[in-house]
Design a protein around this motif. Structure first.
Motif, short mmCIF file in Angstrom:
data_model
loop_
_atom_site.label_atom_id
_atom_site.label_comp_id
_atom_site.label_asym_id
_atom_site.label_seq_id
_atom_site.Cartn_x
_atom_site.Cartn_y
_atom_site.Cartn_z
N UNK A 136 9.86 -3.01 -8.69
CA UNK A 136 9.05 -2.00 -9.38
C UNK A 136 7.55 -2.36 -9.46
N UNK A 137 7.26 -3.58 -9.91
CA UNK A 137 5.88 -4.04 -10.07
C UNK A 137 5.10 -3.98 -8.75
N UNK A 138 5.78 -4.36 -7.68
CA UNK A 138 5.15 -4.35 -6.36
C UNK A 138 4.88 -2.92 -5.89
N UNK A 139 5.87 -2.03 -6.08
CA UNK A 139 5.66 -0.63 -5.67
C UNK A 139 4.48 -0.03 -6.43
N UNK A 140 4.41 -0.33 -7.73
CA UNK A 140 3.29 0.17 -8.55
C UNK A 140 1.96 -0.33 -8.02
N UNK A 141 1.94 -1.63 -7.67
CA UNK A 141 0.71 -2.26 -7.18
C UNK A 141 0.28 -1.60 -5.86
N UNK A 142 1.27 -1.34 -4.98
CA UNK A 142 0.96 -0.72 -3.70
C UNK A 142 0.38 0.68 -3.91
N UNK A 143 1.00 1.43 -4.83
CA UNK A 143 0.51 2.79 -5.10
C UNK A 143 -0.89 2.74 -5.71
N UNK A 144 -1.09 1.80 -6.62
CA UNK A 144 -2.37 1.71 -7.35
C UNK A 144 -3.50 1.16 -6.47
N UNK A 145 -3.22 0.10 -5.73
CA UNK A 145 -4.29 -0.62 -5.03
C UNK A 145 -4.21 -0.59 -3.51
N UNK A 146 -3.09 -0.14 -2.96
CA UNK A 146 -2.99 -0.03 -1.51
C UNK A 146 -3.83 1.15 -1.03
N UNK A 147 -4.26 1.09 0.22
CA UNK A 147 -5.04 2.21 0.77
C UNK A 147 -4.40 2.63 2.07
N UNK A 148 -4.13 3.92 2.21
CA UNK A 148 -3.56 4.43 3.45
C UNK A 148 -4.71 4.95 4.32
N UNK A 149 -4.89 4.31 5.46
CA UNK A 149 -6.00 4.69 6.34
C UNK A 149 -5.47 5.53 7.50
N UNK A 150 -6.41 6.09 8.23
CA UNK A 150 -6.08 6.85 9.44
C UNK A 150 -5.14 6.06 10.34
N UNK A 151 -4.18 6.72 10.94
CA UNK A 151 -3.26 6.04 11.84
C UNK A 151 -2.12 5.39 11.06
N UNK A 152 -1.94 5.86 9.82
CA UNK A 152 -0.87 5.35 8.96
C UNK A 152 -0.90 3.83 8.80
N UNK A 153 -2.12 3.30 8.63
CA UNK A 153 -2.25 1.88 8.33
C UNK A 153 -2.29 1.71 6.82
#
Lengths: 190, 190
Positions: free
Chosen positions: B2-19
């Motif tokens: 859960x904590x990791x998924x939250x972190x990805x949603x909060x601080x991850x960035x989805x760039x062009x080309x699905x990176x």
């Protein structure tokens, strides 16, 4: 740091050309208990200093910095050496002249990860001619951040990096300083 | 996790080309508290398994493996990608085909750091097409050591690495599995 000196004498290998190999515990295989003692010692050496971030360079500095960061409660940023596709375009850069490779390379950090309010502790595995640390200092300076000090695991005291960096006023803390190699054995300055 | 998924949603960035960029906490700047929670979760996922060593590959796996190793009380070995001067001549090698770079490279570990009595946990940051993990498995197999399992922080569930590795019987534990990207946001499988 007594424990570290013992470990170097016990498990380090001095090869032809005065190369000290510590890949059984520091930069290929990692002795995590030792890295924790190293982290605690860095904390002691920089006790009372305000530090907001630890900066290191890939590859060998990463594990040392990550374990040490637990005692400082701060994030780590590691500078990248290669032209990485996944690195931001906006970077602070430092130039490093590698004597072993006979060429210059760049270390880079995405601008978003260092700000001018940062008080930076640089950590690295070796200090020899000081060029790698100067490259990281260039990054800190470009960001207008403060360089609080530099923590080094093993300083090669017979090369001029330590003098060079201390002369320009950097607080260098080396946990073991090698004075010379004698008959294939390591002699420490302290 | 859960904590990791939250972190990805909060601080991850989805760039062009699905990176998916997670360089604010996982592979450029390192969130050491999060890495500790990741380490604990790996320990839970492999509870009761005998593990004598953690194997990862430079660069992005190193900090994750080093922090996780504290919960397993074992050393880490990280495979090197470059032809390193300081690497032993006697190495176990694995071949990795990189789809992003369109070429093959080798990962190498000095023979002295893996023996046939070793029970190895492989840890890495991402699982996409599985080629990097297959390269590390080749090293484990060459040493006649046992591969106990593979711990992955983020699996790209829409690529075929996970299926490929599970089909050949490897115990893969991924802490977050991305099902797809939708309108620039991350959708998790779980």
């Amino acid at each position: 740091m007594e424990l570290l000196r013992k470990k170097i004498i016990q498990d380090g290998r001095v090869l032809e050309g005065n190369i000290l190999k510590v890949d059984s515990f520091l930069n290929h295989q990692l002795d995590i208990e030792l890295l924790n003692e190293i982290g605690k010692e860095f904390k002691k050496r920089f006790e009372g200093k305000e530090i907001t971030k630890i900066l290191t360079a890939e590859v060998s500095g990463i594990a040392i910095a990550a374990i040490a960061a637990q005692y400082f409660n701060v994030p780590v940023v590691f500078a990248k050496k290669s032209e990485s596709k996944t690195l931001d375009n906006e970077t602070y850069e430092g130039n490093v002249y590698s004597y072993t490779k006979g060429k210059q390379y760049r270390v880079r950090v995405a601008k978003r990860y260092i700000s001018e309010s940062d008080k930076i502790l640089v950590i690295d595995d070796f200090l020899a001619n000081g060029q790698a640390i100067l490259g990281l200092k260039e990054i800190v300076d470009s960001a207008n951040a403060s360089l609080v000090g530099v923590g080094i695991v093993i300083e090669k005291g017979f090369q001029d990096g330590g003098n060079l960096l201390r002369k320009i006023g950097i607080n260098i803390q080396s946990l073991a300083i090698v004075e010379k190699f004698q008959d294939g054995a390591v002699v420490f300055k302290y």
